[in-house]
Write a protein that holds these residues in place. Structure first.
Motif, PDB file in Angstrom:
ATOM      1  N   HIS A 290       8.968  18.941   2.166  1.00 13.20           N
ATOM      2  CA  HIS A 290       7.609  18.995   2.679  1.00 13.20           C
ATOM      3  C   HIS A 290       7.503  18.381   4.059  1.00 13.20           C
ATOM      4  CE1 HIS A 290       7.524  14.813   1.787  1.00 13.20           C
ATOM      5  NE2 HIS A 290       6.362  14.705   2.350  1.00 13.20           N
ATOM      6  N   MET A 291       8.480  17.593   4.470  1.00 15.56           N
ATOM      7  CA  MET A 291       8.331  16.924   5.755  1.00 15.56           C
ATOM      8  C   MET A 291       8.954  17.728   6.901  1.00 15.56           C
ATOM      9  SD  MET A 291       6.733  14.344   4.663  1.00 15.56           S
ATOM     10  CE  MET A 291       6.521  13.447   6.165  1.00 15.56           C
TER      11      MET A 291
ATOM     12  N   LEU B 244       2.903  22.423   1.970  1.00 12.49           N
ATOM     13  CA  LEU B 244       2.192  21.144   1.815  1.00 12.49           C
ATOM     14  C   LEU B 244       2.291  20.766   0.343  1.00 12.49           C
ATOM     15  CD1 LEU B 244      -1.176  21.237   3.798  1.00 12.49           C
ATOM     16  CD2 LEU B 244       0.948  20.121   4.421  1.00 12.49           C
TER      17      LEU B 244
ATOM     18  N   VAL C 133      -8.111  11.014   3.592  1.00 11.77           N
ATOM     19  CA  VAL C 133      -7.664  12.159   4.387  1.00 11.77           C
ATOM     20  C   VAL C 133      -8.480  12.254   5.676  1.00 11.77           C
ATOM     21  CG1 VAL C 133      -7.490  14.674   4.437  1.00 11.77           C
ATOM     22  CG2 VAL C 133      -6.783  13.431   2.409  1.00 11.77           C
ATOM     23  N   ALA C 134      -9.759  11.869   5.593  1.00 12.66           N
ATOM     24  CA  ALA C 134     -10.603  11.885   6.788  1.00 12.66           C
ATOM     25  C   ALA C 134     -10.267  10.722   7.714  1.00 12.66           C
ATOM     26  CB  ALA C 134     -12.079  11.827   6.396  1.00 12.66           C
ATOM     27  N   GLY C 135      -9.291   9.885   7.331  1.00 13.12           N
ATOM     28  CA  GLY C 135      -8.844   8.821   8.213  1.00 13.12           C
ATOM     29  C   GLY C 135      -9.739   7.593   8.203  1.00 13.12           C
TER      30      GLY C 135
ATOM     31  N   LEU D 287       2.992  14.352  -1.232  1.00 16.83           N
ATOM     32  CA  LEU D 287       2.198  14.107  -0.044  1.00 16.83           C
ATOM     33  C   LEU D 287       1.150  13.065  -0.409  1.00 16.83           C
ATOM     34  CD1 LEU D 287       2.071  15.318   2.821  1.00 16.83           C
ATOM     35  CD2 LEU D 287       0.466  17.011   1.974  1.00 16.83           C
ATOM     36  N   LYS D 288       0.873  12.159   0.522  1.00 18.00           N
ATOM     37  CA  LYS D 288      -0.104  11.114   0.224  1.00 18.00           C
ATOM     38  C   LYS D 288      -1.516  11.707   0.121  1.00 18.00           C
ATOM     39  CE  LYS D 288      -1.754   6.727   2.111  1.00 18.00           C
ATOM     40  NZ  LYS D 288      -2.724   6.806   3.206  1.00 18.00           N
TER      41      LYS D 288
ATOM     42  N   ALA E 122       2.491   6.955   4.102  1.00 15.89           N
ATOM     43  CA  ALA E 122       2.305   8.389   4.247  1.00 15.89           C
ATOM     44  C   ALA E 122       3.605   9.164   4.384  1.00 15.89           C
ATOM     45  CB  ALA E 122       1.416   8.669   5.455  1.00 15.89           C
ATOM     46  N   SER E 123       4.701   8.486   4.752  1.00 18.07           N
ATOM     47  CA  SER E 123       5.925   9.257   4.943  1.00 18.07           C
ATOM     48  C   SER E 123       7.118   8.499   4.382  1.00 18.07           C
ATOM     49  CB  SER E 123       6.161   9.549   6.429  1.00 18.07           C
ATOM     50  OG  SER E 123       6.646   8.391   7.066  1.00 18.07           O
TER      51      SER E 123
ATOM     52  N   ALA F 156       8.521   5.586   6.343  1.00 17.17           N
ATOM     53  CA  ALA F 156       7.824   4.312   6.375  1.00 17.17           C
ATOM     54  C   ALA F 156       7.954   3.561   5.054  1.00 17.17           C
ATOM     55  CB  ALA F 156       6.344   4.542   6.691  1.00 17.17           C
ATOM     56  N   ALA F 157       8.561   4.198   4.046  1.00 20.40           N
ATOM     57  CA  ALA F 157       8.575   3.611   2.702  1.00 20.40           C
ATOM     58  C   ALA F 157       9.845   2.812   2.455  1.00 20.40           C
ATOM     59  CB  ALA F 157       8.456   4.714   1.657  1.00 20.40           C
TER      60      ALA F 157
ATOM     61  N   ARG G 256      -6.434  20.125   5.117  1.00 18.33           N
ATOM     62  CA  ARG G 256      -6.269  18.958   4.245  1.00 18.33           C
ATOM     63  C   ARG G 256      -7.626  18.463   3.758  1.00 18.33           C
ATOM     64  NH1 ARG G 256      -2.155  14.667   3.631  1.00 18.33           N
ATOM     65  NH2 ARG G 256      -3.402  14.826   1.776  1.00 18.33           N
TER      66      ARG G 256
ATOM     67  N   ARG H   4       0.831  -1.192   0.000  1.00 16.09           N
ATOM     68  CA  ARG H   4       0.000   0.000   0.000  1.00 16.09           C
ATOM     69  C   ARG H   4       0.867   1.243   0.000  1.00 16.09           C
ATOM     70  NH1 ARG H   4      -4.185  -1.156   3.120  1.00 16.09           N
ATOM     71  NH2 ARG H   4      -4.844   0.977   3.298  1.00 16.09           N
TER      72      ARG H   4
END
Lengths: 304, 403
Positions: free
Chosen positions: B132-133, B172, B248-250, B176-177, B45-46, B49-50, B381, B42
């Motif tokens: 961006h981070m 931003l 984005v809303a989680g 960005l994911k 997001a950062s 983690a990739a 966002r 999948r």
């Protein structure tokens, strides 16, 4: 540890907690992506193999303290939870005010997230840290009232005595509001599921955005351990502890813990993330009065 | 095969991919997401983690810098995949296979990691603006301290309550994911409140027309396009936006369902079956009280505002807050699916994101700063995801002089 605490329990506790945390990860993978039981193992091996990266001018000790304190807090909280219910039941640390200790260890998570978020010297983790502080303001008072209500019903701050007081009827049955508030605040305390805003993807992982390798593994394992501890504490608090027919106490404790854990994990996929700018009003205007009313009702019944 | 290599192969079997999409490469992104789903991987997001960075499309200078920054933030073992705008599904799969082999090449990865750790942590270059981070340089110690590592400290200004607070400048995007390809928002933050926002576009070199508008463009060029094909594209376009907003809303589960539907709509599955599945999805999404609670009164647009900025897309037809726009997308998707089998020739220019051929994304960029001022970062966002501007439309070479 303390008098009469079986040495076996002290050895078993980290293993049991790790097992519960792993089973939570397996359930999470199964519910959300349909992956098999090896998925969390894969993830863990990957994180162990990875390089640690650092952001510029980051405060490494702070980040490390934040990351390590999460699983440690979960373990210390678990130390006072009775494994087979009843007073004098086997547990690592026989503390007469175990509920207070449990709550204090949960609050360590505030420091963990804030330190990890602040120490990275990066905007998104910092905002993730802010988010958890706001979350703490929203959930902690209702959470404490839920704990107090269960203690009030038993007249004790000891998990063993609280479990023993539920001989006739579980506290979950006659204090449903307190139980519901406890479950919701358990999600918030472990920043899990709908309450994972502090580590949400909209900020690239929030407080955890810059964590990599073993740091990341400890952080997320610690979070799962917190979820597991919250589930385990619900058993003596609201579900009658180790009481149940046929099986021994420890088996009932385990079954009930896994059931609550499965519920908490399943909830993760059911709701969008709850933002504190919206939730704060509900927490203070609805949850706190509801929890107080529940405490009042329990108090009146107990006095009778 | 050594133990380490076997462990790495085991650990990287499900790819963790950070995706950077260039405007004009929407088709490639969709192929990549479908392939990732097949591999049980999948998007993450950062960069931390990739394991794999996938660049969909050919980035221009600004996007190129962003890609470099993300790449430098991925810890070893890591692999980089570049996909063209015209990549086929087979090419995408082959590229991911190659990345998996690179990840398992233990000696090469270890040597690269050793070289990097000798270099020390990443440091901002000339301006560091594209990172961006890392909103580096926060902290509030104005007096009595040396600036750490020579970094400038944040300045202060009055916030909306008249308190002196640190001011952070945080961009931003564009990497960005769940973010519109190519969008760059330069935010001025105090705490997590957006004080000021400036919208820009990071372009690609590939050019090319919008994937979502393609049937209408072909029809305009004189080709006979069945209406059903265009309506499927419209439904997929809205489902893509819905999936992004839900992510984005989680609500990752619902977002995955929206994306699964999107891919099946494009794959020409039976419209009847799709309509039933979609109806269930739309009902659950609309009925979620939590979602409504979280999206209500976020990013409200009224008629006057829409007219002032000349909004022409779905956001002008479904006035209101982000929840109203989500509802509008769901309505339009349902209507489009009802016509998904139509074979009548396509007429008109009413594309999914506004009239085809117009620059419908430009007014959205205009309205963003007004909507974002005073919003909390999470709301910001949601506002962006709730508008989901299709910058492929601004990416036409004529619009990108000097790149």
């Amino acid at each position: 540890m303390s008098d009469g605490a079986p040495v076996g329990a002290a050895v078993a506790l980290p293993l049991v907690l790790a097992g519960l945390a792993y089973s939570a990860a397996v359930m999470d993978a199964a519910f959300r992506t349909g992956d098999g039981p090896a998925a969390p193992l894969r993830e863990s091996v990957l994180l162990l193999l990875r390089q640690r990266r650092r952001t510029l001018a980051s405060d490494v000790p702070l980040v490390r303290i934040g990351v390590i304190s999460l699983p440690v807090a979960a373990l210390l909280a678990a130390a006072v939870i009775p494994l087979d219910g009843g007073p004098g039941g086997s547990r690592v640390w026989n503390l007469p005010v175990s509920v207070v200790w449990f709550n204090a260890m949960e609050v360590v998570a505030w420091a963990s997230l804030w330190l990890a978020g602040w120490g990275a010297n990066s905007a998104f983790p910092l905002v993730g840290g802010y988010r958890f502080l706001a979350q703490g303001l929203a959930y902690e008072l209702p959470h404490m009232f839920a704990l107090i209500t269960a203690s009030l019903g038993a007249g004790s701050l000891d998990f063993g005595a609280i479990a023993a007081a539920q001989d006739e009827v579980w506290f979950a049955v006659w204090m449903p509001v307190a139980f519901a508030v406890y479950l919701l605040s358990a999600l918030a305390m472990a920043f899990w599921g709908p309450m994972e805003h502090p580590v949400a993807d909209d900020l690239g992982g929030g407080a955890a955005a810059e964590l990599s390798g073993p740091d990341r593994l400890l952080f997320f394992a610690g979070r799962l351990a917190l979820v597991a501890v919250a589930a385990a504490a619900a058993v003596p608090l609201f579900l009658g502890g180790g009481a149940g027919p046929w099986l021994p106490g420890w088996a009932w404790t385990l079954i009930k813990t896994v059931a609550v854990l499965a519920l908490l994990v399943w909830l993760r996929g059911r709701w969008p993330v709850i933002r504190m700018d919206r939730f704060m009003t509900a927490a203070w205007a609805v949850l706190i009065p509801a929890a107080l009313l529940q405490a009042l009702v329990v108090g009146v019944v107990v006095l009778d | 095969m050594g133990l380490r290599e076997r462990l790495v192969r085991f650990a990287t079997a499900c790819p963790h991919v950070f995706v950077v999409t260039v405007p004009g490469a929407t088709r490639t992104r969709l192929l990549l997401e479908a392939e990732l789903r097949r591999r049980r991987g999948r998007p993450v997001a950062s960069p931390a983690a990739a394991t794999t960075l996938v660049v969909c499309g050919t980035p221009g200078p600004e996007l190129g810098t962003a890609v470099d920054t993300v790449w430098s933030g991925i810890p070893a073992p890591r692999a980089l995949v570049r996909l063209e705008e015209t990549a086929s599904a087979e090419e995408v799969a082959a590229a991911l296979d190659r990345a998996a082999r690179e990840l398992a090449d233990v000696p090469a990865q270890w040597a690269a990691a050793a070289a990097r750790s000798r270099e020390g942590p990443w440091a901002p270059g000339g301006d560091g603006e594209h990172d961006h981070m890392s909103g580096h340089g926060h902290g509030g110690h104005e007096h009595g301290m040396e600036p750490p590592m020579g970094l400038a400290m944040a300045g202060r200004a009055d916030d909306r309550d008249g308190l002196k607070l640190d001011v952070l400048h945080v961009p931003l995007g564009p990497a960005l994911k769940d973010w519109p390809a190519g969008l760059v928002l330069r935010l001025t933050l105090q705490g997590d409140i957006v004080q000021d926002a400036e919208a820009g576009v990071a372009r690609g070199r590939g050019g090319g027309a919008s994937f979502w508008d393609e049937p209408w463009l072909r029809a305009a060029a004189g080709e006979r396009v069945p209406e059903g094909e265009a309506e499927r594209r419209r439904a997929a376009s809205h489902l893509d936006s819905v999936g992004r907003l839900l992510a984005v809303a989680g609500w990752e589960n619902a977002a995955d369902r929206a994306r699964g539907l999107r891919d099946d709509v494009l794959a020409a599955r039976s419209a009847k079956v799709l309509a039933v599945r979609f109806a269930g999805f739309a009902r659950r999404t609309r009925q979620s009280r939590t979602l409504r609670w979280m999206l209500r009164d976020v990013g409200g647009i009224d008629r006057a505002m829409a007219d002032r900025h000349g909004l022409a897309g779905p956001e002008a037809r479904h006035l209101g807050d982000v929840f109203d726009r989500l509802s509008g997308w769901l309505d339009d998707t349902g209507a489009a699916l009802a016509r998904a089998d139509s074979t009548a020739p396509l007429e008109g220019t009413g594309g999914p994101r506004g009239p085809v051929g117009s620059r419908a994304a430009a007014p959205v960029l205009d309205v963003l700063p007004e909507l974002l001022g005073g919003a909390e970062l999470a709301a910001a966002r949601l506002i962006v995801a709730g508008l989901d501007p299709d910058l492929d439309r601004l990416a036409e070479p004529a619009e990108a002089p000097g790149e």
